[in-house]
Design an enzyme around this catalytic site. Structure first.
Site, PDB file in Angstrom:
ATOM      1  N   HIS A 134      -2.177  -3.997   5.026  1.00 46.25           N
ATOM      2  CA  HIS A 134      -1.976  -3.600   6.426  1.00 46.25           C
ATOM      3  C   HIS A 134      -3.312  -3.311   7.093  1.00 46.25           C
ATOM      4  CE1 HIS A 134      -2.541   0.874   5.989  1.00 46.25           C
ATOM      5  NE2 HIS A 134      -2.355   0.560   4.725  1.00 46.25           N
ATOM      6  N   CYS A 169      -6.079   0.278   7.070  1.00 45.98           N
ATOM      7  CA  CYS A 169      -5.825   0.831   5.734  1.00 45.98           C
ATOM      8  C   CYS A 169      -6.924   1.834   5.329  1.00 45.98           C
ATOM      9  CB  CYS A 169      -5.760  -0.301   4.709  1.00 45.98           C
ATOM     10  SG  CYS A 169      -5.420   0.271   3.025  1.00 45.98           S
ATOM     11  N   ASP A 206       0.448   3.807   1.712  1.00 43.16           N
ATOM     12  CA  ASP A 206       0.421   4.409   3.046  1.00 43.16           C
ATOM     13  C   ASP A 206       1.845   4.707   3.543  1.00 43.16           C
ATOM     14  OD1 ASP A 206       0.286   4.649   5.998  1.00 43.16           O
ATOM     15  OD2 ASP A 206      -1.814   4.086   5.727  1.00 43.16           O
ATOM     16  N   CYS A 249       0.834  -1.193   0.000  1.00 42.91           N
ATOM     17  CA  CYS A 249       0.000   0.000   0.000  1.00 42.91           C
ATOM     18  C   CYS A 249       0.879   1.257   0.000  1.00 42.91           C
ATOM     19  CB  CYS A 249      -0.908   0.003   1.236  1.00 42.91           C
ATOM     20  SG  CYS A 249      -2.031   1.428   1.318  1.00 42.91           S
ATOM     21  N   ARG A 260       3.030   4.917   6.299  1.00 43.05           N
ATOM     22  CA  ARG A 260       3.469   4.195   7.505  1.00 43.05           C
ATOM     23  C   ARG A 260       3.927   2.775   7.211  1.00 43.05           C
ATOM     24  NH1 ARG A 260      -2.164   5.358  10.353  1.00 43.05           N
ATOM     25  NH2 ARG A 260      -2.726   4.792   8.226  1.00 43.05           N
TER      26      ARG A 260
HETATM   27 ZN    ZN Z   1      -3.353   1.278   3.079  1.00 40.74          ZN
END
Ligand code: ZN
Length: 208
Positions: A96, A99, A42, A40, A44
């Site tokens: 994750h 999400c 993201d 992803c 993080r």
């Molecule tokens: Zn995500």
């Protein structure tokens, strides 16, 4: 600020080179990663950081909610390069918990173009509605959906002509499904690995 970012880069480069002289010279001549990571976007969940890998050790493709669209030329080009040029034999689809893409796909609200991108997740939610209904709350339901999305992603990677061709040619590449916990920093194996012999279709070789 951009200047801060550039200064951080300079500090990192200096530290790295001091700890291992010739590090960048060696990396610049070739990349020889062992893993191809599809994850992803993201911020993080950076592949290198959470997997504890250095630059050069993992080839990465990321998109919103780590969705495998079978017509995504970006993902397919990276996948083909990973398997056929870099000779990577371990592919990881990593989702994750927590999400935002999964959350957006779980809402009835319109998100514009993102709704087109997230459509496979809405489809998964419909397909697994009975399982998802057993989750204790909305967060647990979304996290379960994130797991289903990874398992589906592994299957879709396995079904690409790129993997089918590799397996037909005897290449022992495998596709794994992992999920990362934002709250504990741990990767979990979803035990959905596929390798040679899985999802292979006995399509006759086309002769031109
Ligand atoms: Zn995500």
């Amino acid at each position: 600020m951009l200047n801060d970012l550039l200064q951080r880069n300079l500090d990192w480069s200096t530290r790295k080179n001091a700890a291992e002289p010739g590090y960048f010279t060696r990396l610049a001549t070739q990349q020889n990663p062992e893993f191809f990571w599809i994850g992803c976007s993201d911020s993080r969940v950076p592949a290198n950081v959470v997997a504890g890998l250095d630059p050069g050790e993992v080839f990465v493709h990321r998109n919103v909610a780590n969705i495998i669209h079978s017509s995504d030329m970006n993902m397919l080009s990276a996948l083909e390069f990973a398997v056929e040029a870099l000779h990577i034999r371990e592919i990881i689809v990593c989702g994750h918990y927590g999400c935002g893409g999964i959350k957006a796909a779980s809402e009835p609200l319109p998100h514009g173009l993102a709704d087109h991108w997230l459509e496979p997740i809405r489809r998964l939610a419909r397909a697994y509605a009975v399982d998802l209904a057993q989750a204790s709350d909305a967060e647990a339901r979304r996290d379960r959906l994130a797991e289903f999305n990874v398992v589906e992603g592994v299957r879709r990677v396995a079904e690409t002509p790129i993997l089918q061709r590799a397996w037909r040619n005897g290449v022992s590449v495998r596709v794994h499904g992992l999920i990362y916990g934002l709250k504990d920093g741990l990767l979990r194996d979803l035990d959905c690995t596929v390798g040679p012999g899985h999802f292979q279709q006995d399509a006759p070789q086309k002769t031109l």
